[in-house]
Design an enzyme around this catalytic site. Sequence first.
Site, PDB file in Angstrom:
ATOM      1  CG  ASP A  19      -2.243  -0.830   1.096  1.00 27.18           C
ATOM      2  OD1 ASP A  19      -1.999  -1.831  -0.112  1.00 27.18           O
ATOM      3  OD2 ASP A  19      -3.069  -0.880   2.112  1.00 27.18           O
ATOM      4  CG  HIS A 115      -3.115 -11.495   1.273  1.00 24.21           C
ATOM      5  ND1 HIS A 115      -3.465 -10.372   0.683  1.00 24.21           N
ATOM      6  CD2 HIS A 115      -4.185 -12.111   1.731  1.00 24.21           C
ATOM      7  CE1 HIS A 115      -4.760 -10.135   1.091  1.00 24.21           C
ATOM      8  NE2 HIS A 115      -5.205 -11.111   1.582  1.00 24.21           N
ATOM      9  CE  LYS A 374      -5.678  -2.526  -0.748  1.00 27.10           C
ATOM     10  NZ  LYS A 374      -5.382  -2.874   0.514  1.00 27.10           N
TER      11      LYS A 374
END
Length: 544
Positions: A19, A115, A374
């Site tokens: 991010d 992830h 994002k």
Amino acid sequence: MTTPPLRRSPNIVVILADDLGYSDIGCYGSEIRTPRLDALAAAGVRMSQFYNTARCSPARASLLTGLHPHQTGIGVLTQDDGPLGYPGTLNHRCVTMAEILRDHGYATAMFGKWHLSGDVQHPNDAWPTRRGFDTFYGTLGGAASYYQPVTLTRGESVEPVPTDGFYLTSVLGDEAAAFVRRHTANQPDTPFFCYLPFTAPHWPLHAPPEAIDGYRGFYDKGWDLLRERRYRRLVAEGLISGDCPLTDRDADVTAWADTAHREWQALRMQVYAAQVELMDAAIGSVIDAITEAGQLDDTLILFLSDNGGCAEAFQPAWVDEMDRRPLAALERTSSGERVRLGNDPSIPPGPPETFTSYGKPWANLSNTPFREYKHWVHEGGIATPFIAHWPSGGLRQRIDHTPHYLPDVLPTVLDVVGATYPDRYSGRDILPLEGISMIGSWTGSEPMRQRSMFFEHEGNGAVRSGRWKLVRKYGQGWELYDLNVDRTEVHDLAAHYPDRVRTMSEAWHTWTERCGVKPWAPLHAARAARRDTAEQIRTSPLRA
């Protein structure tokens, strides 16, 4: 069977921030202190037009496989959206960078956020230890407290939730540095691949008080002034053309002069900046270990972010009172304090008993000079800083303006080490690579190749073909930009070039069909229905 390389190939270190916006490190215009990354950039290549995929899991899948994320089974996140959507776990139609490099004689290690598996409780074929990594320490899920991270795992064994004195970013750097020292001491002639995907600076806003205090006063003048300053630095560095204007402040963001609770707002960005600086220090720990071994010049180090700055926010709530608490948030700290989630002036960010984000205003700063964030595939969602450092490979200080994207990383690494991408792996057919090597681009030895690059996430779509970019938000019309003169996507030319819009949109739809992109409308509706059902159950008077 492992085949050792005929010559010693360079070490490979891939560092992924989480991010981080385009202008959030010093060598890309930021006021945040990132001396170790700046030093890599000063002796290497900075890319001005490198693209990710706008979201965490898809970016990781594409980075490691050289494919588009949809092809790997992870088109959105690690939620199983079958039968309409993606399985949300790394499939067997792809092979990872770690698997190929291990078979090429490399020691492979990962420290950080995985992830890429829908199941983070039970070891399975989508865990890092079963996708090529000999060593793994990190988190299997998407986010976590920096003080007490959940899904923290070593190898395939779940680690106990840490207690006082633990800070995830620093520990990941220490673990990676320790691996480098062990490996170079015991196997100095064997190259290593170290994958270092941080959680920083993804929410929650967590940092030690002394790190936060180091940015006291930095953000007191607000996002408007800082966006202008970052823009000027980007232009001065040659990363952005001065002919491309700075985008307007997001329409949803209040002018700093009219903003309430400015002290709290400034504190939010102080914590974020501290998270970035601590990540830079952790990277420095790894670089120091490589330098001590005398192998820095012959190590290819890559740094990038998985998506643009994140505008996500939280409503205030005590975590222990939530019916569906976020997996990443614990109900209490190790000292027994209740954890409060939410973006509210009554919740000062930083300590472990809070779980907050920095919100749209500061994400708008992070993504200077672009718009959007994002999730979206406008430049603010997919443009990332990208640094490549490899002195022995002929990389010198320069800015590379050639457009590239995530599927190009694996082909580049294979080009560097002399490894071949397989047609089959472990008895199964593998999809062909989607990207190309960037080595010629970095050294300036090859002319720019003419090709199209495609993007899709949650129905947001884009195709870049040369100077032209066609982009849309889900449910809206196509926009067309000439990025040679309008990198910041200010002047929509779609109405002026309808034939180009038609041709590029047709190419995008052909790509979605070939790469297994799922229609977003039915998936979006199914997800909304599940949320509505969950809310009805939560609010039902008959609920036990």
